[in-house]
Every structure is written in C-alpha cells, then in structure tokens.
Design an enzyme around this catalytic site. Structure first.
Site, mmCIF file in Angstrom:
data_model
loop_
_atom_site.group_PDB
_atom_site.id
_atom_site.type_symbol
_atom_site.label_atom_id
_atom_site.label_comp_id
_atom_site.label_asym_id
_atom_site.label_seq_id
_atom_site.Cartn_x
_atom_site.Cartn_y
_atom_site.Cartn_z
ATOM 1 N N TYR A 75 0.847 -1.197 0.000
ATOM 2 C CA TYR A 75 0.000 0.000 0.000
ATOM 3 C C TYR A 75 0.878 1.241 0.000
ATOM 4 O O TYR A 75 1.994 1.239 0.502
ATOM 5 C CB TYR A 75 -1.028 0.006 1.129
ATOM 6 C CG TYR A 75 -0.550 -0.134 2.558
ATOM 7 C CD1 TYR A 75 0.137 0.891 3.197
ATOM 8 C CD2 TYR A 75 -0.850 -1.286 3.287
ATOM 9 C CE1 TYR A 75 0.537 0.770 4.518
ATOM 10 C CE2 TYR A 75 -0.454 -1.426 4.609
ATOM 11 C CZ TYR A 75 0.243 -0.387 5.215
ATOM 12 O OH TYR A 75 0.637 -0.516 6.529
ATOM 13 N N CYS A 76 0.357 2.307 -0.618
ATOM 14 C CA CYS A 76 1.079 3.573 -0.780
ATOM 15 C C CYS A 76 2.508 3.338 -1.280
ATOM 16 O O CYS A 76 3.478 3.747 -0.639
ATOM 17 C CB CYS A 76 1.090 4.361 0.528
ATOM 18 S SG CYS A 76 1.492 6.124 0.307
ATOM 19 N N PRO A 77 2.648 2.683 -2.457
ATOM 20 C CA PRO A 77 3.994 2.369 -2.945
ATOM 21 C C PRO A 77 4.744 3.616 -3.394
ATOM 22 O O PRO A 77 4.144 4.592 -3.839
ATOM 23 C CB PRO A 77 3.722 1.436 -4.133
ATOM 24 C CG PRO A 77 2.349 1.834 -4.610
ATOM 25 C CD PRO A 77 1.594 2.252 -3.379
#
Length: 281
Positions: free
Chosen positions: A149-151
């Site tokens: 997540y949120c790369p």
C-alpha cells in the site's frame, strides 16, 4: 548546502517532540497540522531542525487521490466497521494504516535557498533508518515494492518485504520528511485491510483504475518484528532514534510548542478539519 544525506542529519541542535505515547485520543489530523506548524518555524529559522515522533491508534490516513475513489463511502464504512478512524491528510500519496505498533517519525529541516532537493530529503531518512537498525544486521533496501500500500521509490524493505514508507511535504521554507515504521504485529494483515478497502471503494471499476490505485498483495508487507524474528517495539525504535540523533548533534533537547507555534497550530488544525469536513461531510 547539504551534499550528502549524512550532512542533513548532522545538525548543531536537534529539537525533539515526542508524541509517541499520547494514547487513543490523539487524532491524526493534529499530526499533520503539527508538521505544517514546525515547517513554518524551522523554515523561518525560529526553531532548529526538529524530529517529531508520533503514534496514532487504529487510524487509516487517506491521500488526496483516495478521495476520488468512485465508491469512497463504501470503503470508509468497511474501515469503520473494523474499528478504524479515517482521515485525509494534506498531501498526496495513498492510504496507509496507523496503529499502536507503527512509529511515525517526521524530520523537519530548513530548506535554505531551496538547497534540499527531493531525493536528498528521502536519502537522509533512509540513512537514519539504516543507522537505527544497524544493531540488527539487517540489509535494508530502498525501492518501490509493487503490491504494497502507498507504494513509492523509497519504500524500505528487507528481503523484498516492505516495513516502512517515506513521504515528504514542503511548506513555507520548511521540509518535513515523514516515515511510518511497522514495528510489530502483522504487516500482511494491515495490507489486507487496505486491499479490502480498495475493493469496496472501487467495486466493478477496478480495471478502469489500474495504475491509479495499487493492486495490493498482502504478502509483500511485514513488520520489523516479523522480518527480523525479534520482538521490536515502538519504544525500542524510539530509543534507537534518540541514540542516533544524539550521536549526530552537539545538542539534543526536548521542547514543546512556543506561543507563536501554538497559534499557528490552531490555524493549521482548523484547515485540516475543514479539508476533512469537505470529504466526509
């Protein structure tokens, strides 16, 4: 002007604001208002470089991009049914999970004559993390972990599994470099929660939004405790942070907000509340 990441970290003075043990009533909107406040005072030269540590219980922080999800309210309802508060931060990026096993650290520098390029801020945080985790003999890598997540380009990982993400915000001559560090609990369970959030908020639009929102694979994420097979707590990481900052400066001290900073904080908190009211009604 700092030429190496270590140059940014080596400060004559480091001011420390520790908000890692304020408990469940500490709202994440306060944190983002706080960092904007500190950016202003550090940017003006009123405060030295500042390190702020913060922990929020069971909170999902959405990025501005997440507010454009086609079925956002359904996603929020799912998160709330799992016992999480949901807020929108004042910067880009995507959804992240905060809980009492996640330590957040903000490093706030003066951006003197725009001397800190974006990569330099990220690299300074990476260097600090490597120093903090050196006793564990872990090989920490910084590159984007697909499926997390949120790369981002400065995802921190060990053996290909992400345990931390770094972001940056620039306000009024100050730069806030922010990291979340998953100390303990299950990294894959946190990731699965965000996977289910996007499923609920996208529904049949998932193919239309490929590349806009991450296709999360929970197995790409883990906590430091899982990766290093040791019990590593938020308190352990706090001790490591203070130890390294002390080694990097001639004077490390703790200080709350000044009267001027308190007034600025109240204004920034109102802005955060208004931003969230627009999204959540």
């Amino acid at each position: 002007m700092a030429n190496q990441p270590i140059d940014l970290l080596m400060q004559p003075k480091w001011r420390v604001i520790d908000q890692s043990s304020l408990g469940p009533l500490f709202d994440a909107k306060q944190s983002f208002a706080m960092d904007d406040t500190l950016c202003m005072s550090v940017g003006k030269g009123v405060s030295p470089a500042t390190a702020r540590s913060w922990v929020h219980h069971d909170t999902i922080v959405l990025g501005i991009q997440d507010t454009r999800l086609p079925f956002l309210q359904d996603g929020i309802s799912l998160l709330e049914s799992e016992g999480y508060r949901v807020i929108v931060r004042n910067s880009g990026g995507l959804a992240v999970v905060l809980d009492d096993g996640v330590l957040n650290i903000s490093l706030i520098f003066e951006d003197e004559k725009k001397g800190i390029d974006i990569d330099k801020g990220y690299e300074a945080m990476v260097e600090l993390m490597r120093r903090m985790l050196r006793p564990y003999n872990a090989k920490i890598e910084a590159y984007e972990i697909e499926g997390s997540y949120c790369p981002g380009s400065y995802d921190l990982s060990i053996n290909g599994k992400k345990f931390a993400g770094i972001s940056q915000r620039r306000v009024r001559g100050g730069v806030a470099v922010q990291i979340y560090l998953c100390a303990d609990k299950s990294g894959s369970e946190r990731a699965d929660l965000i996977r289910r959030f996007y499923q609920a908020a996208l529904k049949d639009k998932q193919n239309d939004k490929k590349g806009v929102y991450p296709e999360i694979r929970p197995e790409t994420m883990a906590s430091l405790s899982e990766l290093l097979q040791k019990d590593i707590s938020v308190q352990d990481l706090m001790f490591a942070l203070l130890t390294e900052l002390k080694a990097l400066s001639t004077h490390l001290y703790s200080a709350g907000l000044s009267i001027d900073e308190e007034m600025e904080f109240e204004k920034n908190l109102v802005r955060m509340a208004e931003r969230n009211a627009k999204v959540f009604g």
